[in-house]
Structures are given as C-alpha cells and as structure tokens.
Design a protein around this motif. Structure first.
Motif, mmCIF file in Angstrom:
data_model
loop_
_atom_site.group_PDB
_atom_site.id
_atom_site.type_symbol
_atom_site.label_atom_id
_atom_site.label_comp_id
_atom_site.label_asym_id
_atom_site.label_seq_id
_atom_site.Cartn_x
_atom_site.Cartn_y
_atom_site.Cartn_z
ATOM 1 N N THR A 17 0.798 -1.552 0.235
ATOM 2 C CA THR A 17 0.149 0.469 -0.004
ATOM 3 C C THR A 17 0.770 1.254 0.119
ATOM 4 O OG1 THR A 17 -1.811 -1.398 1.412
ATOM 5 C CG2 THR A 17 -2.173 1.589 1.373
ATOM 6 N N ILE A 41 0.880 4.270 -2.643
ATOM 7 C CA ILE A 41 0.876 5.651 -2.274
ATOM 8 C C ILE A 41 1.811 6.768 -3.020
ATOM 9 C CG2 ILE A 41 -0.039 7.458 -0.254
ATOM 10 C CD1 ILE A 41 -1.530 5.243 0.686
ATOM 11 N N SER A 48 2.139 6.980 -6.747
ATOM 12 C CA SER A 48 0.994 7.753 -7.165
ATOM 13 C C SER A 48 1.117 9.604 -6.624
ATOM 14 C CB SER A 48 -0.258 7.626 -6.791
ATOM 15 O OG SER A 48 -1.281 8.377 -7.114
ATOM 16 N N PHE A 49 2.320 9.482 -5.279
ATOM 17 C CA PHE A 49 2.471 10.710 -5.640
ATOM 18 C C PHE A 49 3.232 11.760 -5.935
ATOM 19 C CE2 PHE A 49 4.602 13.554 -2.465
ATOM 20 C CZ PHE A 49 3.997 14.329 -1.735
ATOM 21 N N TYR A 75 -1.977 14.334 0.506
ATOM 22 C CA TYR A 75 -1.183 12.911 0.183
ATOM 23 C C TYR A 75 0.525 13.259 0.891
ATOM 24 C CZ TYR A 75 -2.492 10.065 -4.108
ATOM 25 O OH TYR A 75 -3.100 9.507 -4.416
ATOM 26 N N ALA A 123 -1.341 10.858 4.444
ATOM 27 C CA ALA A 123 -1.524 10.449 3.306
ATOM 28 C C ALA A 123 -0.660 9.656 4.402
ATOM 29 C CB ALA A 123 -2.066 10.003 2.746
ATOM 30 N N ILE A 124 0.082 9.592 3.272
ATOM 31 C CA ILE A 124 1.948 8.503 3.728
ATOM 32 C C ILE A 124 2.054 9.126 4.683
ATOM 33 C CG2 ILE A 124 4.577 8.753 3.237
ATOM 34 C CD1 ILE A 124 3.671 10.525 0.023
ATOM 35 N N VAL A 159 -6.217 10.083 1.023
ATOM 36 C CA VAL A 159 -6.162 9.639 -0.429
ATOM 37 C C VAL A 159 -7.368 10.333 -0.735
ATOM 38 C CG1 VAL A 159 -5.379 8.114 -1.703
ATOM 39 C CG2 VAL A 159 -4.269 7.973 -0.071
ATOM 40 N N GLY A 172 -3.521 5.953 -7.701
ATOM 41 C CA GLY A 172 -3.814 6.640 -6.590
ATOM 42 C C GLY A 172 -5.432 5.529 -5.726
ATOM 43 N N GLY A 198 -3.669 2.478 -4.452
ATOM 44 C CA GLY A 198 -3.802 2.611 -2.544
ATOM 45 C C GLY A 198 -4.462 2.830 -1.595
ATOM 46 N N MET A 199 -5.572 3.805 -1.406
ATOM 47 C CA MET A 199 -6.728 4.300 -1.100
ATOM 48 C C MET A 199 -7.519 3.199 -0.476
ATOM 49 S SD MET A 199 -10.123 4.860 -0.409
ATOM 50 C CE MET A 199 -10.607 4.825 -1.715
ATOM 51 N N ALA A 224 -5.406 0.596 1.357
ATOM 52 C CA ALA A 224 -5.161 1.378 2.852
ATOM 53 C C ALA A 224 -6.493 1.117 3.583
ATOM 54 C CB ALA A 224 -4.602 2.720 2.182
#
Length: 309
Positions: free
Chosen positions: A19, A23, A26-27, A120, A123-124, A160, A207, A210-211, A214
């Motif tokens: 995950t 993320i 994507s970021f 973002y 989120a990380i 995210v 993205g 990843g959401m 998560a």
C-alpha cells in the motif's frame, strides 16, 4: 480466535508495504492527467504568446509536482526558462507574477491544488505510523495497538480519497469555471479544444488502488484487535469460572483482611489467611532466613509482617 487474529495481522503486515508503495508512486509521478494534442494543432503554436499559452499546444503529462512534455514536438523548450530534466516544468502553487488580479475561481484552484498536495503528505505519514504500530502489534498482542494501527490506516485511506477529491475540484474549475486566461480550457480556440484529448493516467489509477488497499489494511488491523480482545475476555472468564487444580484453595476459600473479626478464628481452624507479607522468606531475630518456617503464618507469629489486603 488466536489463529484468526494472527492471520489478519499477517495479511495486514504484508499489505502495508504494498500500500505504501502504491501511495508513494502515485504521489511522486507525473501521470495524473495526460493531454494528447494532434500534431497539426501543435504546429499552430503561437510563438509570440507567453510560455504558459504555448505549453497547452503540446502533448503533456501532469502530476503533483511537474508538467512534462515527453513528445518530439518540444522545440519551444529550447529557449524556455525554468525547464527541469530537459522537458519538464515544476508546478507552481503560488500566483504567477504575470497574473495581476486573479479571479476567485483562479485562487480556489490554487488552494485546491495545495490541499491535494497536503492531504497526500498526511496520507503517507499516517500510513507509515500505522505500519509501525502494526509491527509493534506483531511483538505484543495487545488490542489497543491493533486499534491504533487501524485508525491510522483509516485516516490514510480517507486522506488519499480527500486528496483525489481536491484534485477533481481543481480540475473542474480549470476546465469549466476559469475564464479570461488563454492557458485554461475556456480560453482555448476551438481548433485546440477539438484537437486535444484528455484522460486520466496511471498515477491517478494507482492512487485509487492505494486508497482501497489502505482501507483493507485498516479493516484487517481493526478485526485483529476485536479478535484479540475477544480472546482475552474468554481467557479471563475461563480462569474465573474454573478453579485451578494446582492450588484449589485460591478459588475455593474466602479472602480475609487483618481487620476482619473472623480472621483469627478462621486462621486457627486451619484456613489460609490472605494477608500480604513482605519478602519471599521469613526471617528470625538474628536476620537469617528460617528454612524450617511453615508456609502458613498465624496471628501473633513474629516472623511474618502483614499488611492489609
């Protein structure tokens, strides 16, 4: 219950790095929006216009940090200022100096882009915290660590999703509401509008993946916490309901304190007093431990020191 909790923790621990990679990729990548401009339209690039206007006449990829022009029709970059990595420009999160009186929609777009970036980052950071708490959970099977890890992972998933929502908000304003600027869609000539194809790139898709991962990780941590709590409750109930066969008196006999009026009577009749004592040994007047001392003390015995239970 223990096997279920272990399986959920293992799955969440495996999903954690996957995950985080989704993320982070994507970021950091530049393929959120992909603009493909027809070659005949690109040839009509007005060289006498500002650079911001010339940029929209060429195929490009846009991300959080950069706008890149990977195609071959990039001669306008030769004399451009601010070029990064030969064919990219950094995304500006401030009002350009060339814009004197930005409209409300223009400022709203900038603020939405800032929120896209900020959420973002949140989120990380929160997902890294969730994974650390998950590693702690692997060492100490305590339900609160599972709940904290699940909460942090849920916050990461929500962040995210919120970041992607802010991205869509900025994109909507840029395409439909901002007028009076040639670099935005409403100011494009009709030939440029017809000759430009816009689509979401793989950074955007990653993205969303990843959401979702998560959210699954958070759910697994939370369920593991529920199973751990349930297992501890069942163990406690079993201990309370079933007397120990090694020391049955611990469950069968009542507990007394020193001020209980029946304490002396019960103790002299062969019961076991429950008063606490200091030290694992009994000592004589000379300070040496008494190896022959009985395991049970009675009221008035000077070799035991009692305190209230």
């Amino acid at each position: 219950m223990g096997a279920c909790a272990t399986a959920l923790i293992v799955i969440a621990t495996i999903l954690g790095p996957i995950t985080l990679v989704f993320i982070a990729v994507s970021f950091g990548t530049d393929n959120w929006l992909v603009y493909t401009v027809k070659s005949d339209v690109s040839k009509t690039n007005p060289s006498n216009k500002p650079l911001a206007v010339q940029m929209v006449y060429h195929s490009r990829n846009q991300g959080l940090f950069r706008i890149c022009y990977p195609g071959n029709d990039t001669k306008f970059l030769d004399n451009a200022q601010g070029v990064v990595d030969r064919y990219c420009f950094n995304v500006d999160y401030e009002v350009p100096e060339t814009v004197s009186n930005p409209s409300d929609e223009y400022m709203a777009r900038i603020h939405l882009n800032r929120l896209w970036l900020a959420f973002y980052i949140v989120a990380i950071v929160t997902f890294i915290c969730a994974y650390i708490f998950g590693l702690v959970l692997c060492c100490w099977r305590i339900s609160r660590w599972a709940y904290v890890a699940g909460l942090c992972a849920y916050i990461a998933a929500f962040s995210v999703a919120a970041a992607i929502a802010f991205f869509h908000g900025a994109e909507y304003l840029e395409r439909n509401k901002i007028t009076g600027y040639e670099q935005f869609y409403q100011g494009w000539p009709s030939t440029l509008k017809d000759g430009t194809n816009r689509k979401y790139g793989w950074s955007y898709i990653i993205g969303w993946v990843g959401m979702i991962l998560a959210a699954f990780t958070a759910t697994f941590y939370s369920l593991a916490g529920c199973y751990i709590t349930s297992g501890h409750y069942e163990d406690s109930r079993e201990i309370l309901e079933k007397p120990s066969r090694h020391s049955p008196h611990m469950m069968m006999e009542p507990m007394y304190t020193l001020d209980d009026p029946y304490y002396a009577k019960y103790a002299m009749s062969g019961g076991y007093p429950r008063g606490g004592y200091v030290g694992p040994y009994m000592y004589g007047p000379d300070g040496r431990p008494l190896a022959h001392a009985p395991a049970i003390a009675y009221p008035g015995d000077p070799h035991w020191q009692f305190r209230e239970a």
